[in-house]
Design a protein around this motif. Structure first.
Motif, PDB file in Angstrom:
ATOM      1  N   TYR A  27       0.707  -1.235   0.127  1.00  0.00           N
ATOM      2  CA  TYR A  27      -0.031  -0.122   0.143  1.00  0.00           C
ATOM      3  C   TYR A  27       0.908   1.187   0.152  1.00  0.00           C
ATOM      4  N   GLY A  28       1.973   1.151   0.701  1.00  0.00           N
ATOM      5  CA  GLY A  28       3.086   2.372   0.494  1.00  0.00           C
ATOM      6  C   GLY A  28       3.406   2.721  -0.853  1.00  0.00           C
ATOM      7  N   LEU A  29       3.461   1.551  -1.756  1.00  0.00           N
ATOM      8  CA  LEU A  29       3.891   2.017  -3.178  1.00  0.00           C
ATOM      9  C   LEU A  29       2.640   2.607  -3.752  1.00  0.00           C
ATOM     10  N   CYS A  30       1.487   2.151  -3.434  1.00  0.00           N
ATOM     11  CA  CYS A  30       0.365   2.770  -4.006  1.00  0.00           C
ATOM     12  C   CYS A  30       0.346   4.078  -3.967  1.00  0.00           C
ATOM     13  N   LEU A  31       0.575   4.494  -2.432  1.00  0.00           N
ATOM     14  CA  LEU A  31       0.714   5.982  -2.053  1.00  0.00           C
ATOM     15  C   LEU A  31       1.857   6.733  -2.930  1.00  0.00           C
ATOM     16  N   ALA A  32       3.019   6.098  -3.368  1.00  0.00           N
ATOM     17  CA  ALA A  32       3.943   6.700  -3.917  1.00  0.00           C
ATOM     18  C   ALA A  32       3.503   6.941  -5.118  1.00  0.00           C
ATOM     19  N   LEU A  33       2.752   6.153  -5.876  1.00  0.00           N
ATOM     20  CA  LEU A  33       2.412   6.352  -7.166  1.00  0.00           C
ATOM     21  C   LEU A  33       1.246   7.211  -7.363  1.00  0.00           C
ATOM     22  N   HIS A  34       0.262   7.399  -6.099  1.00  0.00           N
ATOM     23  CA  HIS A  34      -0.561   8.424  -6.241  1.00  0.00           C
ATOM     24  C   HIS A  34       0.061   9.657  -6.298  1.00  0.00           C
ATOM     25  N   ASP A  35       1.196   9.895  -5.690  1.00  0.00           N
ATOM     26  CA  ASP A  35       1.865  11.330  -5.615  1.00  0.00           C
ATOM     27  C   ASP A  35       2.662  11.281  -6.989  1.00  0.00           C
ATOM     28  N   ASP A  36       3.372  10.393  -7.445  1.00  0.00           N
ATOM     29  CA  ASP A  36       4.032  10.450  -8.786  1.00  0.00           C
ATOM     30  C   ASP A  36       4.194   9.130  -9.677  1.00  0.00           C
ATOM     31  N   PRO A  37       3.412   8.871 -10.680  1.00  0.00           N
ATOM     32  CA  PRO A  37       3.590   7.693 -11.246  1.00  0.00           C
ATOM     33  C   PRO A  37       4.859   7.335 -11.942  1.00  0.00           C
ATOM     34  N   SER A  38       5.788   8.124 -11.976  1.00  0.00           N
ATOM     35  CA  SER A  38       6.810   7.745 -12.855  1.00  0.00           C
ATOM     36  C   SER A  38       7.738   6.623 -12.397  1.00  0.00           C
ATOM     37  N   THR A  39       8.512   6.104 -13.361  1.00  0.00           N
ATOM     38  CA  THR A  39       9.209   5.015 -12.818  1.00  0.00           C
ATOM     39  C   THR A  39      10.318   5.335 -11.983  1.00  0.00           C
ATOM     40  N   GLU A  40      10.760   6.474 -12.327  1.00  0.00           N
ATOM     41  CA  GLU A  40      12.182   7.018 -11.308  1.00  0.00           C
ATOM     42  C   GLU A  40      11.479   7.000  -9.777  1.00  0.00           C
ATOM     43  N   ALA A  41      10.340   7.699  -9.563  1.00  0.00           N
ATOM     44  CA  ALA A  41       9.645   7.868  -8.141  1.00  0.00           C
ATOM     45  C   ALA A  41       9.419   6.281  -7.734  1.00  0.00           C
ATOM     46  N   MET A  42       8.762   5.684  -8.608  1.00  0.00           N
ATOM     47  CA  MET A  42       8.472   4.074  -8.130  1.00  0.00           C
ATOM     48  C   MET A  42       9.621   3.388  -7.534  1.00  0.00           C
ATOM     49  N   GLU A  43      10.485   3.515  -8.297  1.00  0.00           N
ATOM     50  CA  GLU A  43      11.804   2.681  -7.666  1.00  0.00           C
ATOM     51  C   GLU A  43      12.529   3.204  -6.604  1.00  0.00           C
ATOM     52  N   ARG A  44      12.559   4.378  -6.508  1.00  0.00           N
ATOM     53  CA  ARG A  44      13.174   5.335  -5.272  1.00  0.00           C
ATOM     54  C   ARG A  44      12.085   4.796  -4.041  1.00  0.00           C
ATOM     55  N   ASP A  45      10.907   5.073  -4.261  1.00  0.00           N
ATOM     56  CA  ASP A  45      10.203   4.883  -3.045  1.00  0.00           C
ATOM     57  C   ASP A  45      10.050   3.336  -2.641  1.00  0.00           C
ATOM     58  N   ALA A  46      10.105   2.526  -3.806  1.00  0.00           N
ATOM     59  CA  ALA A  46      10.089   0.937  -3.275  1.00  0.00           C
ATOM     60  C   ALA A  46      11.230   0.916  -2.483  1.00  0.00           C
ATOM     61  N   ALA A  47      12.455   1.337  -2.871  1.00  0.00           N
ATOM     62  CA  ALA A  47      13.716   1.101  -2.247  1.00  0.00           C
ATOM     63  C   ALA A  47      13.750   1.803  -0.662  1.00  0.00           C
TER      64      ALA A  47
END
Ligand code: MRU
Length: 361
Positions: free
Chosen positions: A64-84
């Motif tokens: 769900y944290g990753l969902c919140l990340a994508l809600h903010d910014d769906p870019s690949t860069e943001a997704m990978e950064r927040d997943a890490a």
């Protein structure tokens, strides 16, 4: 499970359809505080500080944290950064990495404009599957409790830490067979290890069992061996944060000592887990499972409720004494009677696990 008759999960979507609700476990048992989280950073903080905790729950929370990340910014860069960032919150429970890997596998293959919907669907699937797996663990584990019934006395189960419904999305792992037993009318009583230093047994397991009407007694961590020597423990059931393909088990610090005492007293020692807790990439738990070292203040300070109802934190060590705080230990497979999974029970061995999960051969 229910709190005051109202059914809850430990994590759910807010009615706005995108932010996430959790029960703040640092406030239990004194108050039921529901938090609304609206960013990946807030979710990472909640996992790190153990507002949400327990291996299966932190997996669902990271998803769900990753969902919140994508809600903010769906870019690949943001997704990978927040997943890490989410992956770095806690090192021992493999469910965290498993859930993020599953999310990323799905999302990396999805175009950015479709990612948000795909992420929420995948996180919901992870949560729902966890509930179904734990319910199945309850069905496979209750047979062990049923087999130990004797007229005129309860079946005494000892558990360590909190592997109940709030450590998962629902039902729990070690407590699922206990809830199943209670629900079918079996006379079951639970010895609850307090589980220093954070007292997940005294504060969370006792609260859960009490809320569900299950008979229980909180004991100091050091009491289990004595109770086993005097025939007062019929079986031990604990949860786990990571099981190797060889059947070694990482769980809350102190679990290993209970396994040693159980072995010495011929008390069955069972470990309950969904398969999302198995790390198929490693065999030797002592050498290969990373053990989280948490702040020394969790040892030197204790928090509780005073007679006036205020929540207070006190220091229990002399000023100047250092403290170490390894949060998990590894119980070797040879001390584990068996594993209870959603597919059934097996030996804690490579052969036992592969019999239940042949696709991993
Ligand atoms: O540090 P915690 O409270 O997250 O540790 C939890 C445990 O050790 C549980 O026994 C384990 O995660 C199994 S949860 C169903």
């Amino acid at each position: 499970m229910k709190i005051d008759g109202v059914p809850y999960r430990s994590i759910w979507l807010d009615e706005d359809g995108w932010s996430v609700r959790i029960i703040d476990q640092t406030r239990l048992p004194w108050s039921l505080s529901i938090l609304r989280l609206s960013s990946a950073a807030e979710m990472a903080e909640a996992i790190r500080t153990m507002r949400v905790r327990g291996a299966p729950l932190i997996g669902a929370a990271a998803a769900y944290g990753l969902c919140l990340a994508l809600h903010d910014d769906p870019s690949t860069e943001a997704m990978e950064r927040d997943a890490a960032m989410l992956a770095g919150t806690r090192p021992t429970a493999v469910n965290l990495r498993w859930a993020l890997d599953r999310m990323l596998t799905r999302l990396r293959n999805t175009r950015p404009e479709h990612r948000l919907a795909a992420a929420y669907a995948e996180a919901a699937a992870i949560a729902d599957e966890d509930v179904a797996q734990n319910e199945a663990i309850g069905r496979h584990g209750v047979e062990l409790i049923r087999a130990r019934q004797k007229p005129g006395r309860p079946v005494n189960v000892l558990t360590h830490c909190n592997a109940g419904w709030i450590a998962t999305v629902d039902w729990g792992t070690a407590l699922a067979p206990i809830y199943s037993a209670h629900n079918e009318g079996i006379d079951v009583h639970v010895w609850v290890d307090e589980t220093r230093p954070r007292n997940q047994g005294a504060s969370l397991t006792a609260w859960e069992l009490g809320s569900h009407g299950v008979a229980h007694t909180v004991i100091a961590d050091n009491a289990g061996g004595h109770l086993m020597q005097h025939g007062k423990v019929d079986l031990v059931i604990v949860g786990t944060d990571r099981v190797t393909r060889g059947g070694d088990v990482a769980n809350k610090i102190g679990t290993y000592l209970k396994a040693l005492a159980a072995h010495d007293n011929a008390v069955p020692f069972w470990v309950a887990l969904p398969s999302t807790t198995i790390d198929w990439t490693i065999t030797d738990g002592i050498a290969e499972i990373p053990i989280e070292e948490r702040p020394a203040t969790e040892v030197t300070l204790m928090t509780g409720q005073t007679e006036t109802g205020a929540i207070a934190t006190i220091q229990v060590t002399p000023p100047g004494s250092g403290a170490a705080n390894p949060a998990f230990d590894v119980t070797p497979a040879r001390l584990v009677t068996g594993l209870i999974t959603e597919r059934g029970r097996c030996d804690a061995s490579p052969e036992g696990l592969l019999k239940l999960f042949p696709e991993r051969a």
